[in-house]
Design a protein around this motif. Structure first.
Motif, mmCIF file in Angstrom:
data_model
loop_
_atom_site.group_PDB
_atom_site.id
_atom_site.type_symbol
_atom_site.label_atom_id
_atom_site.label_comp_id
_atom_site.label_asym_id
_atom_site.label_seq_id
_atom_site.Cartn_x
_atom_site.Cartn_y
_atom_site.Cartn_z
ATOM 1 N N GLN A 93 0.969 4.121 -2.939
ATOM 2 C CA GLN A 93 0.744 5.533 -2.649
ATOM 3 C C GLN A 93 1.898 6.395 -3.149
ATOM 4 N N GLN A 94 3.106 5.905 -2.970
ATOM 5 C CA GLN A 94 4.267 6.638 -3.458
ATOM 6 C C GLN A 94 4.229 6.753 -4.982
ATOM 7 N N ARG B 160 0.831 -1.211 0.000
ATOM 8 C CA ARG B 160 0.000 0.000 0.000
ATOM 9 C C ARG B 160 0.866 1.261 0.000
ATOM 10 N N TRP C 289 -11.094 7.520 -6.746
ATOM 11 C CA TRP C 289 -10.177 6.393 -6.795
ATOM 12 C C TRP C 289 -9.769 5.977 -5.385
ATOM 13 N N ARG C 290 -9.634 4.655 -5.213
ATOM 14 C CA ARG C 290 -9.230 4.114 -3.908
ATOM 15 C C ARG C 290 -8.308 2.920 -4.131
ATOM 16 N N ILE C 291 -7.356 2.761 -3.224
ATOM 17 C CA ILE C 291 -6.500 1.568 -3.228
ATOM 18 C C ILE C 291 -7.267 0.450 -2.541
ATOM 19 N N GLY D 75 1.500 10.262 -3.744
ATOM 20 C CA GLY D 75 1.084 10.575 -2.382
ATOM 21 C C GLY D 75 -0.278 10.043 -2.019
ATOM 22 N N SER D 76 -1.199 10.006 -2.978
ATOM 23 C CA SER D 76 -2.545 9.524 -2.684
ATOM 24 C C SER D 76 -3.306 9.300 -3.983
ATOM 25 N N PRO D 77 -4.376 8.473 -3.941
ATOM 26 C CA PRO D 77 -5.214 8.294 -5.132
ATOM 27 C C PRO D 77 -5.844 9.607 -5.597
ATOM 28 N N GLU D 78 -6.205 10.465 -4.642
ATOM 29 C CA GLU D 78 -6.835 11.740 -5.011
ATOM 30 C C GLU D 78 -5.899 12.589 -5.856
ATOM 31 N N LEU D 79 -4.625 12.643 -5.467
ATOM 32 C CA LEU D 79 -3.653 13.440 -6.221
ATOM 33 C C LEU D 79 -3.440 12.856 -7.619
#
Length: 426
Positions: free
Chosen positions: A167-168, A163, A206-208, A172-176
């Motif tokens: 994210q990296q 995870r 979007w989501r992991i 940084g995040s799915p939103e970005l």
């Protein structure tokens, strides 16, 4: 004047002949000893699950194909035949294979057990060796540890580590990531959604997500990526323009801007180094063993001169990440793995010095070569991109890399804790 023209003609002929002779002599310095190839399956319709998700996500029906969802089409078979024919002629020209049918043990084909991979293997063999009865090998089960070790839970991921790595990769995040790719998303949305009607897939954040089998996916992006993939496949299948991206994909240049989300999905899942190492080590280990040895062994791949694995885009994505290899070919997006595209490892030897080299490249038919079923030959070859590293050098046969250093790099990329047992049939 006539004598002068004749003189220039003789001089030009001598120069051309000399150049051809030099090229022939340079090429003859190298002997192709062995090939290990990993090919993706050919053109298929959307898989049943992907079709349903796309239809729910756009609130409209996607085109029905004449072939059952997820299976190799007749057009896909024909395109793979053309590729297999080209490859066999190339290998005969290089002296790897004899004319006609291959000698016993010279060729070995191992396919993932799905219909589209086994049928693609048959198409490649039919193109390369028509009427020769070359066997297609596969496990009798629905999944093969060589190709589906991750799905089978044989190479489990550390959830927190995976995870964090995803994210990296997403910045940084799915939103970005979703914000950064907003233009690509908007282009796809304009092609597949109906004006002033609901299109739920493009409203989903979007989501992991971790699947039941332990693998990871990006909810939201996955459906959009499958839409892009289905558009590319529909164009490759030579479906009428009205059925490609709902009339927005009548040419290769028209569909190219709709494909970048395919690359994004790879960037955030299969191309994450930690995930690739866990999922791709078993196949890379078999490739390395095959390249390094020509002797039969109970725990090693068959010692064929041309060892052909027919697998999936996920397998090739894992491998290219472990190799640190990417490509940009024709109108495909970066790193794209088209139908029947393949990652090829060639072992060469310099006859003068005795040194060995490794050539690694990715090859694929272009969008229009597949759509139009263009015959392939030396004048109209498939797209090819060579892997090059420090120490590698161009040659008449491609970019050649030092053998020992290359083998060391391949072995170093393998995770020794992610090597389930692999068994081949005679």
């Amino acid at each position: 004047m006539l004598l002068l023209q004749k003189g220039w003609s003789r001089l030009l002929f001598a120069v051309v002949l000399g150049a051809a002779s030099c090229a022939s002599q340079a090429e003859s310095h190298y002997v192709l000893e062995k090939v290990v190839e990993v090919s993706r399956h050919g053109v298929r319709p959307p898989t049943p699950g992907n079709r349903q998700a796309m239809q729910d996500g756009t609130d409209r029906a996607w085109p029905q194909w004449t072939t059952r969802d997820g299976e190799l089409t007749g057009h896909g078979y024909a395109a793979a035949v053309l590729k297999g024919r080209y490859e066999a002629e190339y290998y005969r020209h290089q002296g790897l294979l004899d004319r006609g049918c291959p000698a016993p043990g010279a060729v070995y084909v191992w396919a993932s057990p799905l219909q589209r991979t086994r049928a693609t293997a048959q198409a490649l063999v039919d193109g390369a060796f028509p009427g020769c009865g070359v066997a297609i090998h596969a496990v009798s089960d629905k999944q093969d540890p060589l190709f589906q070790a991750d799905k089978m839970g044989l190479t489990p991921l550390d959830a927190e580590k995976a995870r964090a790595a995803i994210q990296q990769a997403m910045g940084g995040s799915p939103e970005l990531a979703q914000q950064r790719l907003s233009r690509d998303i908007a282009r796809l949305q304009a092609a597949v959604c109906q004006p002033n009607k609901p299109c739920p897939a493009f409203e989903q954040p979007w989501r992991i997500e971790r699947k039941e089998d332990g693998r990871f996916s990006i909810t939201g992006l996955g459906t959009l990526s499958n839409m892009a993939e289905s558009i590319r496949l529909a164009y490759s299948e030579n479906l009428p323009a009205a059925q490609v991206a709902f009339g927005h994909g009548g040419s290769a240049s028209a569909i190219a801007p709709l494909l970048p989300l395919l690359t994004a999905r790879y960037d955030f899942t299969n191309d994450v180094p930690y995930i690739a190492r866990r999922g791709g080590s078993v196949l890379l280990n078999q490739i390395t063993q095959a390249l390094a040895s020509d002797r039969a062994s109970a725990d090693a791949p068959p010692p064929a001169r041309w060892l052909l694995f027919v697998a999936h885009d996920t397998n090739i994505a894992y491998l290219r990440t472990l190799l640190g290899f990417s490509w940009q070919q024709d109108r495909y997006p970066r790193g794209n793995i088209p139908p029947a595209g393949s990652l090829v490892f060639e072992r060469w030897r310099d006859k003068q010095s005795g040194q060995r080299f490794l050539r690694t490249y990715f090859q694929a038919q272009s969008l229009d070569q597949i759509r139009r079923l263009t015959p392939l030959d030396a004048r109209t070859p498939p797209l090819k991109t060579d892997l090059s590293r420090p120490g590698c050098r161009p040659s008449p046969v491609g970019v050649l890399c030092p053998w020992s250093a290359s083998l060391h790099q391949l072995r170093a990329a393998v995770d020794p804790t992610a090597l389930p047992a692999v068994h081949y049939t005679p």
